[in-house]
Enzyme design. Structure first.
Site, PDB file in Angstrom:
ATOM      1  N   ASN A 173       0.778  -1.323  -0.071  1.00 12.44           N
ATOM      2  CA  ASN A 173       0.044  -0.006  -0.191  1.00 12.44           C
ATOM      3  C   ASN A 173       0.762   1.317  -0.191  1.00 12.44           C
ATOM      4  O   ASN A 173       0.441   2.255  -0.545  1.00 12.44           O
ATOM      5  CB  ASN A 173      -1.138  -0.047   1.214  1.00 12.44           C
ATOM      6  N   THR A 254      -2.425  -8.250  10.434  1.00 13.12           N
ATOM      7  CA  THR A 254      -2.149  -8.877  11.855  1.00 13.12           C
ATOM      8  C   THR A 254      -2.335 -10.235  11.807  1.00 13.12           C
ATOM      9  O   THR A 254      -1.366 -11.174  12.379  1.00 13.12           O
ATOM     10  CB  THR A 254      -3.434  -8.415  12.809  1.00 13.12           C
ATOM     11  N   ALA A 255      -2.962 -11.068  10.813  1.00 11.81           N
ATOM     12  CA  ALA A 255      -3.056 -12.335  10.604  1.00 11.81           C
ATOM     13  C   ALA A 255      -1.478 -12.782  10.332  1.00 11.81           C
ATOM     14  O   ALA A 255      -0.920 -13.836  10.920  1.00 11.81           O
ATOM     15  CB  ALA A 255      -3.775 -12.898   9.569  1.00 11.81           C
ATOM     16  N   GLU A 274       4.231  -3.594  12.494  1.00 14.14           N
ATOM     17  CA  GLU A 274       3.159  -2.670  12.481  1.00 14.14           C
ATOM     18  C   GLU A 274       2.161  -3.250  11.581  1.00 14.14           C
ATOM     19  O   GLU A 274       2.202  -3.398  10.322  1.00 14.14           O
ATOM     20  CB  GLU A 274       3.851  -1.518  11.345  1.00 14.14           C
ATOM     21  N   ARG A 302      -8.062   8.535   1.115  1.00 12.03           N
ATOM     22  CA  ARG A 302      -6.606   8.565   0.520  1.00 12.03           C
ATOM     23  C   ARG A 302      -6.124   7.267   0.115  1.00 12.03           C
ATOM     24  O   ARG A 302      -6.419   6.194   0.801  1.00 12.03           O
ATOM     25  CB  ARG A 302      -5.717   8.991   1.706  1.00 12.03           C
ATOM     26  N   CYS A 308      -3.104   2.031   6.448  1.00  9.92           N
ATOM     27  CA  CYS A 308      -3.412   1.405   7.704  1.00  9.92           C
ATOM     28  C   CYS A 308      -3.965   2.358   8.885  1.00  9.92           C
ATOM     29  O   CYS A 308      -4.732   1.946   9.796  1.00  9.92           O
ATOM     30  CB  CYS A 308      -2.136   0.640   8.192  1.00  9.92           C
ATOM     31  N   GLU A 482       8.261   3.458  14.408  1.00  8.08           N
ATOM     32  CA  GLU A 482       9.183   3.984  13.339  1.00  8.08           C
ATOM     33  C   GLU A 482       8.826   5.353  13.203  1.00  8.08           C
ATOM     34  O   GLU A 482       7.775   5.929  13.613  1.00  8.08           O
ATOM     35  CB  GLU A 482       8.680   3.316  12.212  1.00  8.08           C
TER      36      GLU A 482
HETATM   37  P1  NAP Z   1      -0.102  -8.974   4.245  1.00 10.80           P
HETATM   38  O1  NAP Z   1      -0.934 -10.071   3.339  1.00 10.80           O
HETATM   39  O2  NAP Z   1       0.172  -9.406   5.695  1.00 10.80           O
HETATM   40  O3  NAP Z   1       1.242  -8.741   3.354  1.00 10.80           O
HETATM   41  C1  NAP Z   1       2.209  -7.750   3.812  1.00 10.80           C
HETATM   42  C2  NAP Z   1       3.475  -8.573   3.250  1.00 10.80           C
HETATM   43  O4  NAP Z   1       3.712  -9.768   4.095  1.00 10.80           O
HETATM   44  C3  NAP Z   1       3.901  -8.803   1.941  1.00 10.80           C
HETATM   45  O5  NAP Z   1       5.175  -8.490   1.601  1.00 10.80           O
HETATM   46  C4  NAP Z   1       3.342 -10.084   1.773  1.00 10.80           C
HETATM   47  O6  NAP Z   1       4.086 -10.806   0.750  1.00 10.80           O
HETATM   48  C5  NAP Z   1       3.895 -10.655   2.956  1.00 10.80           C
HETATM   49  N1  NAP Z   1       3.594 -11.954   3.671  1.00 10.80           N
HETATM   50  C6  NAP Z   1       2.275 -12.634   3.456  1.00 10.80           C
HETATM   51  N2  NAP Z   1       2.210 -13.771   3.984  1.00 10.80           N
HETATM   52  C7  NAP Z   1       3.364 -14.114   4.491  1.00 10.80           C
HETATM   53  C8  NAP Z   1       3.792 -15.039   5.281  1.00 10.80           C
HETATM   54  N3  NAP Z   1       3.111 -16.325   5.476  1.00 10.80           N
HETATM   55  N4  NAP Z   1       5.205 -15.187   5.720  1.00 10.80           N
HETATM   56  C9  NAP Z   1       5.891 -13.889   5.158  1.00 10.80           C
HETATM   57  N5  NAP Z   1       5.377 -13.130   4.664  1.00 10.80           N
HETATM   58  C10 NAP Z   1       4.119 -12.937   4.155  1.00 10.80           C
HETATM   59  O7  NAP Z   1      -0.813  -7.434   4.243  1.00 10.80           O
HETATM   60  P2  NAP Z   1      -1.560  -6.710   3.129  1.00 10.80           P
HETATM   61  O8  NAP Z   1      -2.849  -7.187   3.229  1.00 10.80           O
HETATM   62  O9  NAP Z   1      -0.776  -6.820   1.864  1.00 10.80           O
HETATM   63  O10 NAP Z   1      -1.105  -5.207   3.644  1.00 10.80           O
HETATM   64  C11 NAP Z   1      -2.371  -4.679   4.267  1.00 10.80           C
HETATM   65  C12 NAP Z   1      -2.105  -4.830   5.844  1.00 10.80           C
HETATM   66  O11 NAP Z   1      -1.117  -4.048   6.172  1.00 10.80           O
HETATM   67  C13 NAP Z   1      -3.292  -4.092   6.400  1.00 10.80           C
HETATM   68  O12 NAP Z   1      -3.665  -4.594   7.388  1.00 10.80           O
HETATM   69  C14 NAP Z   1      -2.752  -2.922   6.989  1.00 10.80           C
HETATM   70  O13 NAP Z   1      -3.426  -2.352   7.986  1.00 10.80           O
HETATM   71  C15 NAP Z   1      -1.347  -3.128   7.183  1.00 10.80           C
HETATM   72  N6  NAP Z   1      -0.240  -1.957   7.286  1.00 10.80           N
HETATM   73  C16 NAP Z   1       0.202  -1.649   8.390  1.00 10.80           C
HETATM   74  C17 NAP Z   1       0.926  -0.578   8.439  1.00 10.80           C
HETATM   75  C18 NAP Z   1       1.448  -0.282  10.031  1.00 10.80           C
HETATM   76  O14 NAP Z   1       2.230   0.791   9.822  1.00 10.80           O
HETATM   77  N7  NAP Z   1       0.519  -0.624  10.912  1.00 10.80           N
HETATM   78  C19 NAP Z   1       1.128   0.411   7.460  1.00 10.80           C
HETATM   79  C20 NAP Z   1       0.696  -0.326   6.159  1.00 10.80           C
HETATM   80  C21 NAP Z   1       0.005  -1.260   6.088  1.00 10.80           C
HETATM   81  P3  NAP Z   1       3.298 -11.229  -0.651  1.00 10.80           P
HETATM   82  O15 NAP Z   1       2.801  -9.922  -1.293  1.00 10.80           O
HETATM   83  O16 NAP Z   1       4.244 -11.949  -1.526  1.00 10.80           O
HETATM   84  O17 NAP Z   1       2.096 -12.216  -0.162  1.00 10.80           O
END
Ligand code: NAP
Length: 502
Positions: A173, A254-255, A274, A302, A308, A482
């Protein structure tokens, strides 16, 4: 030796990157130890433009062996990088900052092409991302230690040392900002890094490696391991379980964070997480309605609602609810949906179809529970992964839209009567990243800011993240901060040294 080498690099580094068209950043190789590498089995994965569905290119699909190699190279490089002076690290980071700023337009176009956000937002992210290099360049020079009060015959000092190799896994994102916010701090502290970007947005990460190379960052200090969703779990496991990796920093859901935390426990790593948010946006009767509407629109829509810190639940007090909801729908109607590359577009596509399905399900669920669609509510006629910017009124707090992060362009409005009720609804969730509220009652502002169970609070303000301030959450949003003066702490450890026989 190393110090002389890096100073020479600093002298010969050109002031600018060669002029490139953004497509010249479409690297098909990963980046390990200063070399552009393919997967050992030659496999690649496709990266698509979410606005058009077209293939942008193919990128090396690395697995376990290449990840282990990247970690080893980062480990080897750590022993020289940690011994560079803070000034040298600062100079290189400043060059990385300058090169990002100079190439803002092309880096932004690359980001829009692979991520979909409108060009103006992409340009904003490039500046936001670059700001962490500049900030941490300066922080590199401020990692002071302490001298403890004298003991009989002994004196104690405490120094701060880099932790070692930092593993980083980042989301799509904010494909640049989520990397530099970690990497800037790590490099400033004297750590080296192995970074695994998201499958959807590897190009922005690889462009950062090109920038680092051009700025003279020594080989092995920054390694980018690209992988498809299929290989990612194995790559992540290696990063989390390798004894050569001292620190794991993750931004994502979170998952996934829970999986990585368990894996990192096997080697008792330092971790920063994060994770997901479910930000409440509270509008109290005392607020200026127009300011609150403008703030809510910004906080919600946005990046097409894919941040997030996006307002996920908009709670509006009874006295101004009707006026607020009408004005919110009018404001959202003005959005221009389309390909983010086109002038005037304010809302691009979502990242992929899975993201669209999630919004679609939440809308259906809310409507089935009695919510009214004020505007939008379905897939956009442009097809691909476009969804209509949506506002739902009278959403019950039991709806999925209130219980889960939407990560899409849908604003659920919830009516409340009292401050206590609003704060209770806001805090009734398992995550706590951002929280916002609009009020002109100073006592209420103080009370509510203290009571919200989140890591960041916006009071009459929706854009709250900056390189100068700490970013991170509470509850299942994770741990660590961060940015700000705290960001570098995540990559440093304390060592107490006792001098005896004094
Ligand atoms: P995601 O599925 O957890 O993926 C994030 C990253 O983790 C990607 O690089 C993904 O790679 C990798 N990943 C997924 N499964 C994995 C595993 N089993 N082992 C190792 N790496 C793994 O999250 P998303 O849905 O793409 O991103 C959105 C989430 O991020 C939202 O929940 C958002 O709130 C959160 N977020 C949090 C912040 C913060 O600062 N708190 C900032 C931005 C986003 P692949 O793409 O190759 O699967």
């Amino acid at each position: 030796m190393f110090a002389i080498h890096t100073l020479q690099v600093l002298k010969r580094t050109p002031a600018r990157l060669p002029v490139r068209h953004y497509t010249q950043y479409l690297k098909e190789h990963a980046y390990i130890n200063g070399a552009w590498v393919s997967a050992k089995d030659g496999n690649t994965f496709t990266v698509k433009n979410p606005a058009t569905g077209e293939e942008l290119g193919r990128v090396a699909d690395l697995g376990v062996a290449e990840t282990q190699d990247a970690i080893q190279k980062a480990y080897d490089a750590f022993y020289t990088w940690r011994d560079t002076s803070a000034k040298e690290r600062c100079e290189i980071l400043k060059k990385m900052f300058a090169l990002m700023v100079q190439n803002q337009d092309d880096l932004a176009k690359l980001m829009t092409a692979e991520q979909g956000k409108p060009l103006a937002e992409a340009k904003g992210e490039i500046m936001y991302a670059a700001s962490f290099y500049e900030w941490f360049a300066e922080e590199a020079k401020r990692t002071y230690g302490d001298v403890s009060p004298a003991m009989t015959g002994k004196r104690g000092i405490t120094i701060r040392q880099p932790v070692g190799v930092a593993g980083m896994i980042t989301p799509w994102n904010f494909p640049s900002g989520m990397i530099t916010r970690k990497l800037g701090a790590a490099l400033a502290a004297g750590c080296t890094a192995v970074i695994k970007p998201a499958e959807d947005t590897p190009y922005s990460a690889l462009a950062l490696a090109m920038i680092a190379e051009e700025a003279g960052l020594p080989a092995g200090c920054m390694n980018i391991v690209t992988s498809s969703r299929e290989n990612t779990p194995a790559v992540g496991k290696v990063i989390c379980e390798s004894p050569l990796v001292a620190k794991m920093s993750f931004t994502g859901s979170t998952a996934t964070g829970k999986i990585l935390l368990k894996q990192a426990a096997s080697t008792v790593k330092r971790v920063s997480m994060e994770l997901g948010g479910n930000a409440p946006f509270l509008v109290f009767d005392s607020a200026d309605v127009d300011t609150a509407v403008a703030g809510a629109v910004l906080a919600k829509f946005r990046n097409m609602g894919q941040t997030c810190v996006c307002a996920n639940r908009i709670l509006v007090q009874d006295g101004i609810y009707d006026e607020f909801s009408k004005k919110m729908a009018v404001a959202v109607e003005k959005f221009v949906v389309g390909n983010g590359m086109e002038a005037g577009v304010t809302q691009g596509p979502l990242i992929n179809d899975k993201a669209v399905q999630k919004v679609e399900n939440q809308v259906k669920d809310a409507v089935a529970l009695g919510a009214k669609v004020l505007i939008g509510g379905k897939r956009h006629e442009l097809g691909h992964s476009f969804f209509e910017p949506t506002v739902l009124a009278d959403v019950p707090k039991e709806a999925l839209a209130c219980r889960e992060e939407t990560f899409g362009p849908m604003a659920p409005l919830i009516r409340f009567k009292t401050e206590e009720e609003a704060v209770a609804i806001a805090n009734a969730c398992n995550v706590g990243l951002a929280g916002y509220f609009c009020s002109n009652n100073i006592s209420q502002i103080w009370r509510v800011a203290e009571k919200l169970e989140v890591g960041l609070v916006g009071v009459n303000e929706s854009i709250i993240s900056a390189e100068t301030t700490p970013f991170g959450g509470v509850k299942e949003t994770g741990m660590g901060r961060e940015g700000g003066k705290y960001g570098i702490d995540e990559y440093l450890q304390y060592k107490y040294i006792c001098f005896g026989n004094i």
